[in-house]
Design a protein around this motif. Structure first.
Motif, PDB file in Angstrom:
ATOM      1  N   ARG A  27      21.893-118.381  40.428  1.00 25.22           N
ATOM      2  CA  ARG A  27      23.363-118.358  40.477  1.00 25.22           C
ATOM      3  C   ARG A  27      23.939-117.529  39.336  1.00 25.22           C
ATOM      4  O   ARG A  27      24.885-116.775  39.518  1.00 25.22           O
ATOM      5  N   GLU A  28      23.363-117.681  38.151  1.00 26.46           N
ATOM      6  CA  GLU A  28      23.851-116.907  37.002  1.00 26.46           C
ATOM      7  C   GLU A  28      23.646-115.412  37.223  1.00 26.46           C
ATOM      8  O   GLU A  28      24.515-114.602  36.914  1.00 26.46           O
ATOM      9  N   VAL A  29      22.479-115.041  37.740  1.00 26.05           N
ATOM     10  CA  VAL A  29      22.194-113.625  38.004  1.00 26.05           C
ATOM     11  C   VAL A  29      23.170-113.079  39.040  1.00 26.05           C
ATOM     12  O   VAL A  29      23.744-111.995  38.874  1.00 26.05           O
ATOM     13  N   GLU A  30      23.385-113.834  40.118  1.00 29.94           N
ATOM     14  CA  GLU A  30      24.311-113.407  41.170  1.00 29.94           C
ATOM     15  C   GLU A  30      25.734-113.281  40.624  1.00 29.94           C
ATOM     16  O   GLU A  30      26.446-112.322  40.918  1.00 29.94           O
ATOM     17  N   SER A  31      26.145-114.233  39.812  1.00 27.95           N
ATOM     18  CA  SER A  31      27.485-114.183  39.214  1.00 27.95           C
ATOM     19  C   SER A  31      27.631-112.975  38.292  1.00 27.95           C
ATOM     20  O   SER A  31      28.679-112.323  38.267  1.00 27.95           O
ATOM     21  N   TYR A  32      26.591-112.695  37.530  1.00 25.52           N
ATOM     22  CA  TYR A  32      26.599-111.534  36.631  1.00 25.52           C
ATOM     23  C   TYR A  32      26.882-110.261  37.419  1.00 25.52           C
ATOM     24  O   TYR A  32      27.734-109.458  37.056  1.00 25.52           O
ATOM     25  N   ARG A  33      26.188-110.118  38.522  1.00 26.53           N
ATOM     26  CA  ARG A  33      26.386-108.925  39.368  1.00 26.53           C
ATOM     27  C   ARG A  33      27.764-108.944  40.029  1.00 26.53           C
ATOM     28  O   ARG A  33      28.453-107.929  40.084  1.00 26.53           O
ATOM     29  N   PHE A  34      28.167-110.108  40.536  1.00 22.41           N
ATOM     30  CA  PHE A  34      29.439-110.235  41.251  1.00 22.41           C
ATOM     31  C   PHE A  34      30.630-109.947  40.342  1.00 22.41           C
ATOM     32  O   PHE A  34      31.615-109.366  40.777  1.00 22.41           O
ATOM     33  N   ALA A  47      16.255-105.794  36.631  1.00 24.73           N
ATOM     34  CA  ALA A  47      16.369-107.155  37.167  1.00 24.73           C
ATOM     35  C   ALA A  47      15.767-108.165  36.202  1.00 24.73           C
ATOM     36  O   ALA A  47      16.340-109.236  35.978  1.00 24.73           O
ATOM     37  N   SER A  48      14.639-107.827  35.593  1.00 25.78           N
ATOM     38  CA  SER A  48      14.006-108.769  34.656  1.00 25.78           C
ATOM     39  C   SER A  48      14.842-108.924  33.382  1.00 25.78           C
ATOM     40  O   SER A  48      14.910-110.024  32.822  1.00 25.78           O
ATOM     41  N   ALA A  49      15.484-107.861  32.940  1.00 26.66           N
ATOM     42  CA  ALA A  49      16.339-107.953  31.751  1.00 26.66           C
ATOM     43  C   ALA A  49      17.554-108.834  32.030  1.00 26.66           C
ATOM     44  O   ALA A  49      17.965-109.631  31.180  1.00 26.66           O
ATOM     45  N   ILE A  50      18.127-108.703  33.220  1.00 26.36           N
ATOM     46  CA  ILE A  50      19.277-109.536  33.596  1.00 26.36           C
ATOM     47  C   ILE A  50      18.853-110.997  33.678  1.00 26.36           C
ATOM     48  O   ILE A  50      19.540-111.881  33.159  1.00 26.36           O
ATOM     49  N   LEU A  55      18.909-116.390  31.555  1.00 28.10           N
ATOM     50  CA  LEU A  55      18.137-117.554  31.152  1.00 28.10           C
ATOM     51  C   LEU A  55      18.501-117.960  29.723  1.00 28.10           C
ATOM     52  O   LEU A  55      18.697-119.141  29.432  1.00 28.10           O
ATOM     53  N   THR A  56      18.632-116.979  28.853  1.00 34.41           N
ATOM     54  CA  THR A  56      19.054-117.253  27.476  1.00 34.41           C
ATOM     55  C   THR A  56      20.425-117.904  27.465  1.00 34.41           C
ATOM     56  O   THR A  56      20.658-118.885  26.748  1.00 34.41           O
ATOM     57  N   ARG A  57      21.345-117.396  28.281  1.00 34.80           N
ATOM     58  CA  ARG A  57      22.692-117.960  28.364  1.00 34.80           C
ATOM     59  C   ARG A  57      22.641-119.410  28.852  1.00 34.80           C
ATOM     60  O   ARG A  57      23.323-120.278  28.302  1.00 34.80           O
ATOM     61  N   LEU A  58      21.824-119.677  29.874  1.00 33.40           N
ATOM     62  CA  LEU A  58      21.697-121.043  30.389  1.00 33.40           C
ATOM     63  C   LEU A  58      21.143-121.996  29.325  1.00 33.40           C
ATOM     64  O   LEU A  58      21.629-123.118  29.180  1.00 33.40           O
ATOM     65  N   VAL A  59      20.135-121.562  28.604  1.00 34.07           N
ATOM     66  CA  VAL A  59      19.552-122.401  27.558  1.00 34.07           C
ATOM     67  C   VAL A  59      20.594-122.683  26.474  1.00 34.07           C
ATOM     68  O   VAL A  59      20.738-123.827  26.020  1.00 34.07           O
ATOM     69  N   GLU A  60      21.349-121.667  26.083  1.00 33.42           N
ATOM     70  CA  GLU A  60      22.387-121.864  25.071  1.00 33.42           C
ATOM     71  C   GLU A  60      23.420-122.883  25.537  1.00 33.42           C
ATOM     72  O   GLU A  60      23.832-123.757  24.767  1.00 33.42           O
ATOM     73  N   VAL A  61      23.824-122.787  26.788  1.00 33.48           N
ATOM     74  CA  VAL A  61      24.807-123.733  27.327  1.00 33.48           C
ATOM     75  C   VAL A  61      24.229-125.142  27.333  1.00 33.48           C
ATOM     76  O   VAL A  61      24.891-126.098  26.929  1.00 33.48           O
TER      77      VAL A  61
END
Length: 95
Positions: A27-34, A47-50, A55-61
């Motif tokens: 969902r985060e990846v899709e939102s990033y693109r959207f 794709a792997s960098a995104i 993933l880093t953003r999710l862990v921080e949250v």
């Protein structure tokens, strides 16, 4: 919610439906693109960098939310709905 232009409500509904059936990371990846598509911002990362960035953003949250839960901090559902509505209006306005 703000007015949707030129049939974008179908596009937005499709995006929301797709997000319901994905993992948090997907969902985060899709939102990033959207978020970037309507603004014409090119996605130059692989794709792997995104995925790594999201993933880093999710862990921080998660690391921020866990102590808040332990401290008994909560947000009312109407506040969440209002914030989501504002975000959707902002995204739709960019379309």
């Amino acid at each position: 919610m703000g007015a949707l232009r030129d049939g974008n409500e179908g596009r937005l509904a499709h995006h929301v439906d797709r997000l319901r059936h994905r993992s948090d990371l997907e969902r985060e990846v899709e939102s990033y693109r959207f978020e970037r598509e309507p603004m014409g911002v090119p996605i130059t990362e692989s794709a792997s960098a995104i995925r790594s960035l999201m993933l880093t953003r999710l862990v921080e949250v998660k690391l921020l939310v866990a102590p808040a839960k332990l401290d008994g901090l909560a947000v009312a559902e109407d506040e969440v709905e209002a914030a989501v509505g504002r975000t959707v209006d902002e995204v739709v306005a960019r379309c």
